[in-house]
Design a protein around this motif. Structure first.
Motif, short mmCIF file in Angstrom:
data_model
loop_
_atom_site.label_atom_id
_atom_site.label_comp_id
_atom_site.label_asym_id
_atom_site.label_seq_id
_atom_site.Cartn_x
_atom_site.Cartn_y
_atom_site.Cartn_z
N TYR A 218 1.22 52.92 105.68
CA TYR A 218 1.84 53.25 104.40
C TYR A 218 1.15 52.49 103.28
O TYR A 218 0.77 51.34 103.41
CB TYR A 218 3.34 52.89 104.41
N GLY A 219 1.02 53.12 102.15
CA GLY A 219 0.47 52.43 100.99
C GLY A 219 -1.03 52.56 100.89
O GLY A 219 -1.64 52.03 99.98
N ILE B 111 1.88 57.46 99.25
CA ILE B 111 2.82 56.57 98.56
C ILE B 111 4.02 57.38 98.11
O ILE B 111 3.85 58.46 97.55
CB ILE B 111 2.14 55.94 97.33
N ARG C 213 7.97 55.01 104.69
CA ARG C 213 7.25 53.78 105.03
C ARG C 213 7.35 53.47 106.51
O ARG C 213 6.39 53.08 107.15
CB ARG C 213 7.80 52.62 104.20
N ASP D 103 1.92 48.85 98.82
CA ASP D 103 3.21 48.77 99.49
C ASP D 103 3.90 47.53 98.98
O ASP D 103 3.50 46.42 99.32
CB ASP D 103 2.98 48.69 101.01
#
Lengths: 306, 301, 563
Positions: C212-213, C217, C205, C77
Motif C-alpha cells: 500500500y502507498g 492510494i 491498506r 502511507d
C-alpha cells in the motif's frame, strides 16, 4: 562455430550466476537493511522486526538466495521495496533513459572524435594535432561533475539557453550527454589518431599512393575503414562503461537512469532492485565483451581462420 | 579464452604501441618529442608530489576553522587562495588534498597492479583451465558495480579512505590483468623463454626472472593512467559522501563540498577542480611518455 | 524586547490592523533597529503579496503545478511512511488542522470537545466525506485507522505516543468518534493534526499490506494519486468526485482549481534555485541558503520566509560510555558550552537559522524563553566544567583522565549540511580538548549505526510539533533499540517533564508541560540542541493561493491556481 557459441554462452551464464551470488551476499553482509530506509527510523522495534520477518531477512542467507533463484527462474524478477514497481517496469523506464543518454553520448563522441582524430593523424605534429591532443588530454582530466556544474552555470543560468535538469525532452538531453561524452571524446580521439597512424605506416598505403590514387581517396576510402575497426569494435565496451559511470551526471542533471537507480537502490538497501540492476550491469558488460570479440573476428577474416 | 579475443587484444596493443614508435624518417626528432612528453609529464607530477610532500610545512592549517572568515575570496589577507565554507584556508587544504589524492591514486594502483600483474602472469603463462577460470573471474569483476563494493567496504571498515582505496583497487585490477596477460602470451613464445625451459628452469623462476622485467614496462604505463582514473573515481565517491572523513580533504571531496556555492563563491570548487585537471593531465602525459619509452624496446620486429 | 511582541505586531500589520507608519513607530518603541524594521517590512510585503494573490483576479481552472521539493519522496502511507511529503496534504485529510494563526480548525471533524475530567475526547465527523474509492468516510473508518496505529507491528513511529495515553477508540455512530484516554491528554490534537494521522482507507491498506502507498492510494483529499518515480517525481490529479472541504480558511470550498500537481525531487541544492529562476518549476521549498538573496532580488519570484521549518539539528552523547564520563552532566554541559551556535548560524546558514538553546525552535507555540539561560557559548566555562569532572589536557591538548583520552566517534548522515555542521562542531570541540572523529554514513547504514550504540551522533528532526518528537529521543521508556533514545538517556527530571506534558488536560497544562520539558532538556542535555533553520518558500508570480503555513510542513492546495 556453433560449438564455440554454445561454449561461450555457457561460460557467460556461469559468470552471471556467480556474480548473482556475490551480489546477493554482498548486500546482506553490508550493515543496514531495508528497514533503515523504507520504514520510519523512529519506528518501534517490534514493527521493524515484523517487517524483517515478512521480508524473510532473518532466514539464513543461502536459504534466502534459493528462494530468490526459485522466483527468478519462474520469471518473477522482483519488485521494489520502495515503491512497488516491478523490476521490469523499472528497467524499461530507467534502462531506456540510460540507453538514450549513453547512445547520445557515444554518438556525440564519435561525431566529434573521429574527424578530430583523423585530422590529428593527417596533420601529425603540426598545430591541429597538438591542439587536438591537448584538448583530448584535458578532456580526460576534467572531473565530470565539475564540468557539469560549469556548463550549467553558463548555459543554463547565464545564457538561459538550456534547461538545467530533468528528463526526457531532447533539450534536457544535451547538457548531460555532452558532459558524459567529454571523456569519451578524449579517449576516442587518441585512439582514432593512433589507429590512423598505424594504418598510414602500412605497406598497402605506399602501394596505393604509388598507383597514383589521390591522397583523400587513399585516406578516406582505405585507411579510414581499417583504422576505424578497433574503434568500433570497442564501442560495446564503451557504451557499457558510459552507462555505468553516468551515475554522477544522472544525479546532477536529474536524468533518471540505471546508474542512478543502481546506486540509490544500494544505498537504500532496496534489495530486489539492487540485485536485479547489478546483475543487469554484469550481464551487459559480459555480453558487450563478447560482442566486441565477435565483431573483431568478423571484421578481420584473418583472425577468424585462426 | 578464445583466440579471437586474444588476438584482438594483441592488435589493440600493437595499434597503441606502433602509433608512438618513431618512424625511420623522423627518428631523431620523434625521439626528442617523445622524451619531451615524458619529461613534461614527469615535471608536472613531480611538482605535485613535492607539494604533497613538503606542502604541509608551508601551509599547515588545513583544519583550522574560523567561521567568521568563511568564504573569503582568493588574495584575501592571510589566505592566498581564500577560505572555504567553514573558514578553513584553501591553500592548506589544497596541499593536503593533493597529498591525499595522490596517496589514494597510488594506493589503489598499487593494489590493482599487484593483484592484476599476478593474475595476468599466471593466466598468460599457464593458459588452459587456470586461464579460463581466472578470466571468468576477471570478467565478473569488470562488471561488478563499484558502489556495491564501496558500500560493503565502508560498512566493514568504517567510513574513510581505506575503504575507498580497497574498493577501487579491487575493481581496477581486472584491467591490469588483461593487459599483462596479453603481454605474457606474446613473451612466452619468445626464444629466451623456450631456452630457459630447455635449461630446466622452474616456472616461477621464469616468471620472476624473465617475464616480470619485461612486463613491468606496460604495467607502469597502465599504472600512470590508472592513478588518474583512481583519483577521479575517488572524487566521484566523495560526491556521494564516501571517502575522506572530516576534517580531511581530498581534491574530489573539496569539489563536491563546494558545488552548492558555484554560483556565489566558486573558488571553493574551482581551485581543487583545476588541481585535479592538472594532476590528471600530468599523469596522462607521463603515461604517454612512458609508453613511448618502454614499448619500442619490447618490439623486436 | 520579546519575540512574541514583534510577532503580534507583524500579525496585526498583515491583517491590516496597523498602518505602515504605525508599524514603524511601534517597532521603534519595541526596540527594533531601522535595518531590522526594513527587513521585516520587506518580509511582510512578501507575505502580503501572497495573501493578496489569493484574492486577486478570478481563479482559473486547469494546468499543472510543478513544485520543487528538497527531499526524496517516501511511501505515501501515513501509518508507515519515513516522513510525510507535500503529497499527503493533497491526498489525505486529517481530523483537524491548523489555520494560519495556529488555532485548530475542522477538516474531517466539524467540532470536538473534551470531557470535564479530560479523559474523553468526542469528535463530530462531517457528513459527506468519502474515500477516492467511493467508500464513505465515517467515524468507523477513522477508528480503524487509529486502531491500526495502536498495534505494535503497524510501523507507525508515533505508536508509543498514542498507546501510552489512549485506552480505546469508539465510533458509536457514523458521525461520532470517541477517544477514551487513560489520563488527560490535551496533546491529542497536536498528534492527530500531523501527517502521520491522516486518514487512510484501512480496508484497502490491509488488502495491499506492504504494497500500500506505492502504486495505490486511497485517501479523501482533493487529489488522487497518479504516479511515483522514486528519486524523481510524484504526480496527483484533481479528484472529480471531491465532496468539498469544510476548512474555514480555505477560500475555495469545492474542487481544486489545478488539474494536477507534480512534485519534483531536486536533491542537488544548487539546482533548486536555478530551476525556479529558469521557470522549469512554479514553486519551490528549500532553496540553498546561499541562493536566497539572489532569489529575493528576482522580479519574477516571491520569496516567503517563515521563522522555522519545524526542524532542528541535535547532537547526542551516549550515556553508557562511562569511560568518557558522558553520564556526567558536567561533561555534557561542557560539550554544549563549547559549541558556538551563533557563529554556525551566521556562517553555515547565512543567518537564516537560529541557535537552539533548548530542544525546540523559538517559533513553536510552546517555546519558553527560560532555555536561553542555558547553553550559551562559553569556552572557558566548558573547560572549567571538564576540569571539575577530572579531565586535564595532555601534551597534545586532548583531555585525559586516568589514562583515557577524550576521543570518540560521531555518527552522522552523509549529507552536505550535516557534514558541514559536524565539521564545525568537531573543530569547536577540538578547542575544548576533545578529539572527535566524524563518521558519515549513507542513509541505509546511518540508522543501523544509530541503533548500534554509537559514542555520539548528529541527528536532524523535522516535525510540526517538535516537542512530541523530542520526547521520543529523551524518554527512558524509549531506550535504543526499542526506541530512538540513542543517547540511552535516563534522567528522572526529564521523564517527569515528559509525563507532565503527556498528562496535560488543557492548554495551560500543556504549555507548562512543554516548558518543563524544554528546561529539563536544556539543563540535563539528554540531547544537545544546536541550531534550527528557517524555512524558505519561493513561487513565481503567476502562482496564486499558495500559502505555506507557519504551523505545518507544507501548504494546502485547494486554493492554488496558475495564471
Amino acid at each position: 562455430m556453433l560449438i564455440y557459441v554454445a561454449r561461450r554462452s555457457a561460460y557467460m551464464a556461469l559468470i552471471v550466476l556467480l556474480s548473482s551470488i556475490a551480489i546477493f551476499y554482498s548486500l546482506r553482509f553490508a550493515p543496514g537493511d531495508p528497514t533503515g530506509v523504507t520504514l520510519n527510523p523512529l519506528t518501534a522495534h517490534q514493527a521493524r522486526e515484523a517487517y524483517r520477518e515478512r521480508l524473510g531477512l532473518n532466514r539464513p542467507i543461502y536459504d534466502q538466495y534459493f528462494t530468490y533463484i526459485g522466483r527468478l527462474v519462474r520469471g518473477d524478477v522482483g519488485t521494489s521495496l520502495v515503491n512497488g514497481s516491478s523490476n521490469l517496469e523499472l528497467l524499461k523506464f530507467y534502462g531506456r533513459n540510460s540507453l538514450i543518454l549513453g547512445l547520445t553520448a557515444l554518438a556525440l563522441s564519435y561525431v566529434i572524435a573521429i574527424p578530430l582524430g583523423i585530422l590529428a593523424a593527417v596533420k601529425r605534429n603540426k598545430w591541429p594535432d597538438q591542439l587536438a591532443m591537448g584538448g583530448a588530454i584535458l578532456g580526460m582530466g576534467i572531473p565530470n561533475f565539475w564540468l557539469a556544474l560549469i556548463l550549467v552555470y553558463f548555459f543554463s543560468l547565464n545564457l538561459n539557453l538550456l534547461p538545467a535538469a530533468g528528463c526526457c525532452s531532447p533539450n534536457q538531453l544535451i547538457l548531460p550527454a555532452v558532459v558524459l561524452a567529454a571523456e569519451g571524446i578524449a579517449v576516442t580521439t587518441r585512439m582514432v589518431r593512433s589507429s590512423m597512424l598505424e594504418q598510414l605506416r602500412q605497406d598497402y598505403v605506399r602501394t596505393l599512393r604509388a598507383q597514383g590514387l589521390p591522397e583523400w581517396r587513399v585516406v578516406g576510402r582505405h585507411v579510414l575503414r581499417n583504422a576505424l575497426i578497433p574503434v568500433i569494435s570497442l564501442s560495446g565496451l564503451r557504451l557499457g562503461w558510459l552507462i555505468g559511470y553516468a551515475l554522477i551526471v544522472e544525479t546532477i542533471f536529474r536524468w533518471p537512469g540505471a546508474g542512478f537507480l543502481l546506486v540509490d537502490s544500494v544505498i537504500r538497501r532496496d534489495y530486489p532492485v539492487a540485485q536485479f540492476f547489478s546483475l543487469v550491469l554484469v550481464f551487459f558488460v559480459v555480453v558487450a565483451n563478447w560482442l566486441a570479440d565477435i565483431s573483431y573476428g568478423l571484421a578481420n577474416p584473418v583472425v577468424r581462420r585462426a | 579464452m578464445s583466440t579471437i579475443s586474444q588476438r584482438r587484444q594483441d592488435w589493440e596493443r600493437d595499434v597503441l604501441a606502433h602509433a608512438a614508435r618513431p618512424s625511420r624518417l623522423h627518428e631523431a626528432w620523434q625521439q626528442l618529442s617523445s622524451n619531451k612528453l615524458a619529461l613534461a609529464g614527469s615535471v608536472i607530477v613531480l611538482l605535485f608530489c613535492l607539494v604533497a610532500a613538503f606542502g604541509p610545512l608551508l601551509a599547515p592549517s588545513y583544519a583550522t576553522q574560523v567561521l567568521e572568515d568563511a568564504r573569503l575570496p582568493p588574495l584575501s589577507p592571510g589566505h592566498l587562495l581564500g577560505t572555504d565554507d567553514l573558514g578553513r584556508d584553501m591553500l592548506s587544504r589544497l596541499v593536503l588534498g593533493i597529498r591525499i589524492s595522490i596517496a589514494v591514486g597510488l594506493g589503489t594502483t598499487a593494489i590493482s597492479l599487484l593483484v592484476g600483474t599476478l593474475a595476468g602472469m599466471i593466466t598468460g603463462y599457464y593458459r588452459g583451465w587456470v586461464d579460463t577460470i581466472v578470466n571468468g573471474f576477471v570478467e565478473m569483476v569488470w562488471g561488478f558495480p563499484l558502489i556495491l563494493i564501496a558500500v560493503l567496504m565502508v560498512g566493514a571498515l568504517g567510513p574513510g579512505l581505506l575503504g575507498v582505496v580497497l574498493a577501487v583497487g579491487l575493481i581496477n585490477w581486472a584491467g591490469f590483468a588483461r593487459i599483462i596477460r596479453g603481454e605474457v602470451l606474446v613473451l612466452r613464445e619468445k626464444e629466451f623463454v623456450a631456452s630457459a625451459r630447455a635449461l630446466g628452469k622452474g616456472d616461477t623462476v621464469i616468471m620472476v626472472r624473465h617475464l616480470l622485467p619485461n612486463v613491468i614496462g606496460p604495467a607502469l604505463v597502465m599504472g600512470s593512467y590508472y592513478v588518474a582514473v583512481a583519483i577521479i573515481v575517488e572524487a566521484g565517491l566523495s560526491f556521494i559522501g564516501m571517502g575522506a572523513q572530516e576534517p580531511l580533504p581530498s581534491l574530489g571531496k573539496m569539489v563536491a563540498e563546494g558545488r552548492g556555492y558555484m554560483l556565489v563563491d566558486h573558488w571553493i570548487s574551482t581551485i581543487p577542480g583545476v588541481a585535479i585537471v592538472l594532476l590528471v593531465l600530468g599523469l596522462n602525459v607521463l603515461g604517454d611518455g612512458l609508453r613511448d619509452i618502454f614499448d619500442p624496446r619490447l618490439r623486436e620486429r | 524586547m520579546g519575540v512574541t511582541d514583534v510577532d503580534q505586531l507583524v500579525e496585526s500589520y498583515l491583517a491590516g490592523g496597523v498602518s505602515r507608519r504605525g508599524f514603524v513607530k511601534t517597532g521603534i518603541a519595541l526596540g527594533l533597529s531601522m535595518s531590522a524594521l526594513g527587513g521585516l517590512l520587506a518580509a511582510c510585503s512578501n507575505q502580503n503579496q501572497s495573501s493578496q494573490n489569493a484574492g486577486s483576479g478570478t481563479p482559473k481552472r486547469g494546468r499543472t503545478l510543478r513544485e520543487g521539493y528538497d527531499l526524496d519522496f517516501s511511501r505515501m502511507d501515513p501509518i508507515n511512511t519515513t516522513w510525510y511529503d507535500p503529497g499527503f496534504f493533497a491526498l489525505y485529510d486529517a481530523l483537524v488542522i491548523n489555520d494560519p494563526n495556529g488555532s485548530y480548525v475542522p477538516q474531517l471533524a466539524e467540532k470536538w470537545s473534551f470531557s470535564a475530567d479530560g479523559k474523553t475526547a468526542t469528535f463530530s465527523i462531517r457528513k459527506g466525506a468519502q474515500f477516492h474509492s467511493g467508500r464513505p468516510l465515517t467515524a468507523g473508518a477513522i477508528k480503524e485507522v487509529f486502531d491500526t496505529i495502536a498495534q505494535p507491528n503497524s510501523g507507525s513511529p508515533l505508536q508509543t505516543l498514542w498507546v501510552g495515553p489512549v485506552a480505546s477508540t469508539e465510533a458509536p455512530d457514523d458521525n461520532t468518534l470517541v477517544i477514551h484516554l487513560k489520563h488527560p491528554y490535551y496533546d491529542l490534537l497536536n498528534v492527530v493534526k500531523t501527517g502521520y494521522w491522516r486518514v487512510v482507507n484501512i480496508l484497502v491498506r490491509q488488502k495491499l499490506g506492504d504494497q500500500y502507498g506505492k502504486q495505490v492510494i486511497d485517501g479523501s483529499g482533493p487529489f488522487t494519486f497518479v504516479d511515483w518515480v522514486p528519486g524523481d517525481h510524484v504526480t496527483v490529479k484533481r479528484w472529480d468526485n471531491y465532496p468539498g472541504s469544510i476548512v474555514p480558511f480555505f477560500q475555495n470550498k469545492g474542487k481544486p482549481y489545478l488539474d494536477s500537481i507534480k512534485w519534483i525531487a531536486i536533491l542537488e541544492a544548487s539546482q533548486r534555485a536555478i530551476q525556479i529562476e529558469n521557470g522549469q518549476i512554479d514553486t519551490l521549498r528549500g532553496p540553498a541558503f546561499q541562493d536566497v538573496s539572489r532569489l529575493m532580488g528576482n522580479r519574477n519570484l516571491n520569496v516567503i520566509q517563515l521563522k522555522s521549518d519545524w526542524s532542528g539539528y541535535v547532537a547526542g552523547l551516549n550515556f553508557t560510555k562511562t569511560n568518557l564520563d558522558f553520564q556526567d552532566k558536567r561533561v555534557r554541559q561542557a560539550v554544549s558550552y563549547a559549541i558556538d551556535r551563533q557563529a554556525i548560524v551566521k556562517s553555515l546558514f547565512f543567518s537564516y537559522a537560529e541557535p537552539m538553546y533548548g530542544p525546540v525552535p523559538t517559533a513553536d507555540k510552546y517555546y519558553t524563553k527560560q532555555v536561553e539561560q542555558y547553553n550559551q557559548f562559553n569556552l572557558n566555562k566548558a573547560k572549567q566544567l571538564m576540569s571539575d569532572a577530572g579531565w586535564k589536557p595532555g601534551a597534545d591538548g586532548i583531555l585525559a583522565k586516568n589514562g583515557v583520552k577524550q576521543q570518540f566517534s560521531m555518527v552522522i548522515q552523509a549529507e552536505s549540511v550535516n557534514q558541514q555542521l559536524a565539521s564545525a562542531v568537531q573543530a569547536q570541540l577540538r578547542a575544548l580538548g576533545m578529539d572527535v572523529k566524524v563518521d558519515a554514513y549513507d542513509r541505509g547504514t546511518y540508522f543501523n549505526k544509530l541503533f548500534s550504540q554509537p559514542d555520539a551522533f548528529l541527528f536532524f528532526y523535522q516535525w510540526p510539533v517538535p516537542i512530541d518528537v523530542v520526547t521520543l529521543f529523551i524518554n527512558s521508556a524509549a531506550l535504543s533499540p526499542n526506541g530512538p533514545n540513542w543517547s540511552m538517556a535516563n534522567i528522572p527530571e526529564v521523564d517527569q517533564a515528559v509525563a507532565a506534558w503527556q498528562g496535560a488536560s488543557n492548554e495551560k497544562e500543556l504549555a507548562d508541560g512543554g516548558a518543563k520539558i524544554q528546561v529539563a532538556v536544556a539543563d540535563n542535555l539528554p540531547i544537545i540542541p544546536i541550531v534550527a533553520r528557517q524555512s524558505f518558500w519561493v513561487h513565481r508570480k503567476n502562482v496564486h493561493g499558495w500559502m505555506p503555513l507557519k504551523w505545518d510542513l507544507y501548504p494546502y492546495y485547494n486554493d492554488v491556481w496558475l495564471d
